[in-house]
Design a protein around this motif. Structure first.
Motif, PDB file in Angstrom:
ATOM      1  N   ASP A  45      20.360   5.380 -14.153  1.00 27.29           N
ATOM      2  CA  ASP A  45      20.904   5.009 -12.831  1.00 27.29           C
ATOM      3  C   ASP A  45      19.701   4.324 -12.175  1.00 27.29           C
ATOM      4  O   ASP A  45      19.936   3.232 -11.489  1.00 27.29           O
ATOM      5  CB  ASP A  45      21.459   6.332 -12.199  1.00 27.29           C
ATOM      6  N   THR A  46      18.607   4.857 -11.884  1.00 27.26           N
ATOM      7  CA  THR A  46      17.562   4.318 -10.997  1.00 27.26           C
ATOM      8  C   THR A  46      16.097   4.761 -11.714  1.00 27.26           C
ATOM      9  O   THR A  46      15.925   5.821 -12.298  1.00 27.26           O
ATOM     10  CB  THR A  46      17.558   5.305  -9.636  1.00 27.26           C
ATOM     11  N   ALA A  47      15.318   3.696 -11.724  1.00 28.25           N
ATOM     12  CA  ALA A  47      13.896   4.096 -12.239  1.00 28.25           C
ATOM     13  C   ALA A  47      12.823   3.570 -11.063  1.00 28.25           C
ATOM     14  O   ALA A  47      13.413   2.682 -10.444  1.00 28.25           O
ATOM     15  CB  ALA A  47      13.842   3.055 -13.573  1.00 28.25           C
ATOM     16  N   SER A  48      12.031   4.257 -10.853  1.00 28.73           N
ATOM     17  CA  SER A  48      10.828   3.909  -9.828  1.00 28.73           C
ATOM     18  C   SER A  48       9.675   4.053 -10.462  1.00 28.73           C
ATOM     19  O   SER A  48       9.261   4.946 -11.316  1.00 28.73           O
ATOM     20  CB  SER A  48      10.838   4.737  -8.923  1.00 28.73           C
ATOM     21  N   ALA A  49       8.812   3.118 -10.069  1.00 27.80           N
ATOM     22  CA  ALA A  49       7.319   3.097 -10.312  1.00 27.80           C
ATOM     23  C   ALA A  49       6.293   2.645  -9.344  1.00 27.80           C
ATOM     24  O   ALA A  49       7.087   2.021  -8.405  1.00 27.80           O
ATOM     25  CB  ALA A  49       7.191   1.855 -11.601  1.00 27.80           C
ATOM     26  N   THR A  50       5.313   3.168  -9.106  1.00 25.27           N
ATOM     27  CA  THR A  50       4.270   2.703  -8.262  1.00 25.27           C
ATOM     28  C   THR A  50       3.329   1.922  -8.794  1.00 25.27           C
ATOM     29  O   THR A  50       2.576   2.428  -9.765  1.00 25.27           O
ATOM     30  CB  THR A  50       3.798   3.951  -7.612  1.00 25.27           C
ATOM     31  N   GLY A  51       3.053   0.786  -8.155  1.00 23.02           N
ATOM     32  CA  GLY A  51       1.777   0.164  -8.781  1.00 23.02           C
ATOM     33  C   GLY A  51       0.745   0.111  -7.728  1.00 23.02           C
ATOM     34  O   GLY A  51       0.930  -0.093  -6.458  1.00 23.02           O
ATOM     35  N   THR A  52      -0.424   0.158  -8.274  1.00 17.40           N
ATOM     36  CA  THR A  52      -1.648  -0.211  -7.131  1.00 17.40           C
ATOM     37  C   THR A  52      -2.660  -1.373  -7.548  1.00 17.40           C
ATOM     38  O   THR A  52      -2.763  -1.367  -8.848  1.00 17.40           O
ATOM     39  CB  THR A  52      -2.306   1.185  -7.513  1.00 17.40           C
ATOM     40  N   LEU A  53      -2.743  -2.067  -6.577  1.00 14.04           N
ATOM     41  CA  LEU A  53      -3.517  -3.367  -6.688  1.00 14.04           C
ATOM     42  C   LEU A  53      -4.924  -3.121  -6.012  1.00 14.04           C
ATOM     43  O   LEU A  53      -4.953  -2.209  -5.106  1.00 14.04           O
ATOM     44  CB  LEU A  53      -2.930  -4.453  -6.049  1.00 14.04           C
ATOM     45  N   VAL A  54      -5.978  -3.281  -6.475  1.00 16.43           N
ATOM     46  CA  VAL A  54      -7.178  -3.467  -6.099  1.00 16.43           C
ATOM     47  C   VAL A  54      -7.714  -4.748  -5.620  1.00 16.43           C
ATOM     48  O   VAL A  54      -7.561  -5.608  -6.539  1.00 16.43           O
ATOM     49  CB  VAL A  54      -8.561  -2.644  -7.035  1.00 16.43           C
ATOM     50  N   ARG A  55      -7.918  -4.972  -4.231  1.00 13.40           N
ATOM     51  CA  ARG A  55      -8.454  -6.381  -3.901  1.00 13.40           C
ATOM     52  C   ARG A  55     -10.101  -6.517  -4.195  1.00 13.40           C
ATOM     53  O   ARG A  55     -10.531  -5.427  -4.281  1.00 13.40           O
ATOM     54  CB  ARG A  55      -8.304  -6.310  -2.354  1.00 13.40           C
ATOM     55  N   PRO A  56     -10.410  -7.718  -4.005  1.00  6.67           N
ATOM     56  CA  PRO A  56     -11.795  -7.942  -4.301  1.00  6.67           C
ATOM     57  C   PRO A  56     -12.790  -6.967  -3.251  1.00  6.67           C
ATOM     58  O   PRO A  56     -14.150  -6.828  -3.669  1.00  6.67           O
ATOM     59  CB  PRO A  56     -12.119  -9.645  -4.191  1.00  6.67           C
ATOM     60  N   ASP A  57     -12.401  -6.805  -2.189  1.00  8.14           N
ATOM     61  CA  ASP A  57     -13.258  -5.852  -1.449  1.00  8.14           C
ATOM     62  C   ASP A  57     -12.988  -4.438  -1.416  1.00  8.14           C
ATOM     63  O   ASP A  57     -13.280  -3.803  -0.780  1.00  8.14           O
ATOM     64  CB  ASP A  57     -12.734  -6.384   0.335  1.00  8.14           C
ATOM     65  N   ASP A  58     -12.382  -4.273  -2.732  1.00  5.84           N
ATOM     66  CA  ASP A  58     -12.212  -2.662  -3.073  1.00  5.84           C
ATOM     67  C   ASP A  58     -11.061  -1.950  -2.441  1.00  5.84           C
ATOM     68  O   ASP A  58     -11.290  -0.751  -2.318  1.00  5.84           O
ATOM     69  CB  ASP A  58     -13.554  -1.750  -3.237  1.00  5.84           C
ATOM     70  N   THR A  59     -10.355  -2.530  -1.497  1.00  4.90           N
ATOM     71  CA  THR A  59      -9.244  -2.049  -0.772  1.00  4.90           C
ATOM     72  C   THR A  59      -8.172  -2.029  -1.843  1.00  4.90           C
ATOM     73  O   THR A  59      -7.926  -2.863  -2.578  1.00  4.90           O
ATOM     74  CB  THR A  59      -8.850  -2.552   0.525  1.00  4.90           C
ATOM     75  N   GLU A  60      -7.293  -0.784  -1.795  1.00  2.12           N
ATOM     76  CA  GLU A  60      -6.329  -0.694  -2.537  1.00  2.12           C
ATOM     77  C   GLU A  60      -4.902  -1.044  -1.939  1.00  2.12           C
ATOM     78  O   GLU A  60      -4.712  -0.576  -0.668  1.00  2.12           O
ATOM     79  CB  GLU A  60      -6.165   0.817  -3.232  1.00  2.12           C
ATOM     80  N   ILE A  61      -3.754  -1.503  -2.657  1.00  4.50           N
ATOM     81  CA  ILE A  61      -2.644  -1.642  -2.239  1.00  4.50           C
ATOM     82  C   ILE A  61      -1.718  -0.953  -3.054  1.00  4.50           C
ATOM     83  O   ILE A  61      -1.782  -1.182  -4.284  1.00  4.50           O
ATOM     84  CB  ILE A  61      -2.343  -3.249  -2.140  1.00  4.50           C
ATOM     85  N   THR A  62      -0.760  -0.247  -2.498  1.00  5.57           N
ATOM     86  CA  THR A  62       0.173   0.656  -3.148  1.00  5.57           C
ATOM     87  C   THR A  62       1.309  -0.018  -3.325  1.00  5.57           C
ATOM     88  O   THR A  62       2.080  -0.189  -2.104  1.00  5.57           O
ATOM     89  CB  THR A  62       0.072   2.251  -2.937  1.00  5.57           C
TER      90      THR A  62
END
Length: 187
Positions: free
Chosen positions: A163-180
Motif C-alpha cells: 500500500d505504501t513504501a517509504s525511503a529516506t535518501g541522504t545527499l552530501v553537498r560539496p561543503d560536506d553538509t547533508e540533506i535528508t
C-alpha cells in the motif's frame, strides 16, 4: 465477462430456428438425444473455439487486495445444419439455409446475439448434400458455419499488494553538509 453458457445454448437454438423461419420446436443441439422432429429442422453444433489476439490481465482493488481478471476475445465456430424432406425450392434445405444466412446478419439478429454476449464475425456459404434417414429415405441437408465472437474472462484469487513504501535518501553537498530527503510512494 464470459457469457453464461446455459443461457447461450438455449438462446442460440431459439435464435437459429427464428432466423430459419421454422416452427419454434424445430431445433436442437447435435449432442442432445434425438427427438422426433418433423422436417424441416435445424441442428446446432459447436465445432471449434479459438482465441483472437492476446489476453490481458486487469487488477481491481477490493477490500485491500488486488483481484486479477484475465481475459480476451474468442472465436466460436457454430455449425447450423438444416434438414428437410421436401425438395421443393421454397422448402428445401438449401432455401432454408439461404434464408437463415440472410436473416442472421440483420439488425434484430445481431441484437439477439448481443443480448447473450455474442457478436457475429461471419456467415459461410451453405454446403449441401443428401443424407438417408434410418428408414432409408433420402432428404437434403445444408450446413452453414458461423463465426461468433465473445469475451472470455476469468477472475483469479486475490493477491496482496504494497500500500505504501517509504525511503529516506541522504545527499552530501560539496561543503560536506547533508540533506535528508524522505520519499513516500502510496497507492
Amino acid at each position: 465477462m464470459t457469457p453464461t453458457w446455459s443461457a447461450v445454448r438455449t438462446a442460440l437454438v431459439t435464435w437459429a430456428v427464428a432466423r430459419s423461419g421454422l416452427e419454434a420446436n424445430a431445433g436442437s443441439w447435435a449432442d442432445e438425444e434425438l427427438a422426433v422432429i418433423q422436417t424441416p429442422s435445424v441442428e446446432l453444433a459447436v465445432v471449434g473455439m479459438t482465441s483472437r489476439g492476446t489476453d490481458e490481465t486487469v487488477f481491481e482493488l477490493v477490500a485491500d487486495q488486488l483481484v486479477p481478471t484475465t481475459g480476451g476475445h474468442r472465436e466460436l465456430v457454430l455449425q447450423v445444419a438444416v434438414d428437410s424432406d421436401s425438395q421443393e425450392l421454397g422448402d428445401s434445405a438449401t432455401a432454408i439455409a439461404e434464408r437463415f444466412r440472410t436473416r442472421a446478419t440483420g439488425p434484430v439478429s445481431l441484437e439477439q446475439l448481443e443480448a447473450v454476449g455474442l457478436g457475429l464475425l461471419g456467415v459461410g456459404a451453405p454446403v449441401v448434400y443428401g443424407v438417408r434417414d434410418a428408414g432409408g429415405r433420402a432428404h437434403s441437408r445444408a450446413v452453414v458455419e458461423l463465426r461468433l465472437s465473445f469475451v472470455s474472462a476469468e477472475t483469479d484469487d486475490p493477491i496482496d499488494y504494497v500500500d505504501t513504501a517509504s525511503a529516506t535518501g541522504t545527499l552530501v553537498r560539496p561543503d560536506d553538509t547533508e540533506i535528508t530527503v524522505p520519499v513516500i510512494a502510496a497507492l
